[in-house]
Write a protein that holds these residues in place. Structure first.
Motif: not given
Length: 264
Positions: A43-49, A61-64
């Motif tokens: 979900k983080l990757d999708n939001a970053l994209a 930047r995304g942090i899990v």
């Protein structure tokens, strides 16, 4: 008005979808270097994209992490020790009859909706004050003022954010750091759409009819007569984060479609 947040860093919690994602995108579009959080990498990757596509930025930047726990807040602040703009958007909700809300349910919603904001504000506010500039926002709800009978615990948690925000604004008086709450009303997020779809199916009506019925039955005082779009909420958040909003602090900023029966 031209809002320029170039050179500023921002952290938005609960930002892989809905209002949080819209806020992160809005801040990125205004020039801020944004960090988003989520509990799942996919979900983080999708939001970053999504943010990169809408903003053209490649420095998002995304942090899990799960800031809904003390351990998650510690992991997040360890990975992202300083920011100029903090948007405490993380929150949970759900209809539950008052007499069925057990102590554990109260503890959980207060831990996620309130204590996550307390912990992150406590950490980041010090650096903002030392630098003489900062923006802290708590995403509350019109439910803080109109406590919904179908989820009293949610309304109470959002009312607590109102007190937290006003108190922290006083603590940071004169430092150049502003602290405000944002009060959305019914907003067309993924969670709201799923709820409306389930209700529409149960009642045998269309989604459009269900939205109208929901507002008539649950938020009859709405003046816009519709759900807001997450971007409409985000636009107020971006303004509140801007240099232009430097005299706005200790305030409850409403973007709830006129539901609250008050002119103050």
């Amino acid at each position: 008005m031209q809002i320029d947040l170039s050179g500023k860093t921002a952290l938005v919690t609960g930002s892989t979808a809905g209002i949080g994602l819209a806020i992160a995108s809005g801040l990125a579009n205004a020039g801020a270097q944004v960090t988003i959080t989520g509990r799942r990498q996919d979900k983080l990757d999708n939001a970053l994209a999504s943010i990169e596509q809408t903003s053209g930025r490649t420095d998002i930047r995304g942090i899990v992490a799960d800031p809904g726990t003390a351990e998650g807040c510690q992991a997040l602040t360890g990975a992202c020790p300083d920011v100029d703009i903090l948007v405490n958007n993380l929150g949970i909700y759900g209809a539950q009859p008052f007499f069925d809300i057990a102590d554990d349910d109260w503890d959980h919603i207060l831990e996620v909706n309130v204590m996550s904001a307390v912990r992150l504000a406590r950490h980041y506010a010090r650096g903002m004050a030392d630098r003489g500039w900062g923006r802290i926002q708590f995403i509350s709800s019109e439910s803080a003022l109109n406590i919904p009978s179908e989820m009293v615990h949610y309304g109470v948690s959002k009312a607590a954010l109102q007190g937290l925000s006003r108190g922290l604004a006083k603590v940071l008086a004169g430092t150049g750091v502003t602290v405000n709450t944002i009060l959305p009303g019914p907003t067309r997020t993924e969670g709201a759409v799923a709820m409306l779809q389930e209700m529409a199916s149960e009642r045998g009506v269309s989604m459009a009819e269900m939205e109208t019925l929901f507002l008539e039955e649950n938020r009859p005082s709405t003046l816009i007569k519709r759900f807001a779009d997450p971007v409409e909420v985000a636009s107020l958040c971006v303004y509140a984060a801007s240099p232009q909003a430097s005299a706005t602090t200790g305030s409850a900023l409403r973007v709830e479609g006129g539901i609250v029966e008050s002119i103050a």
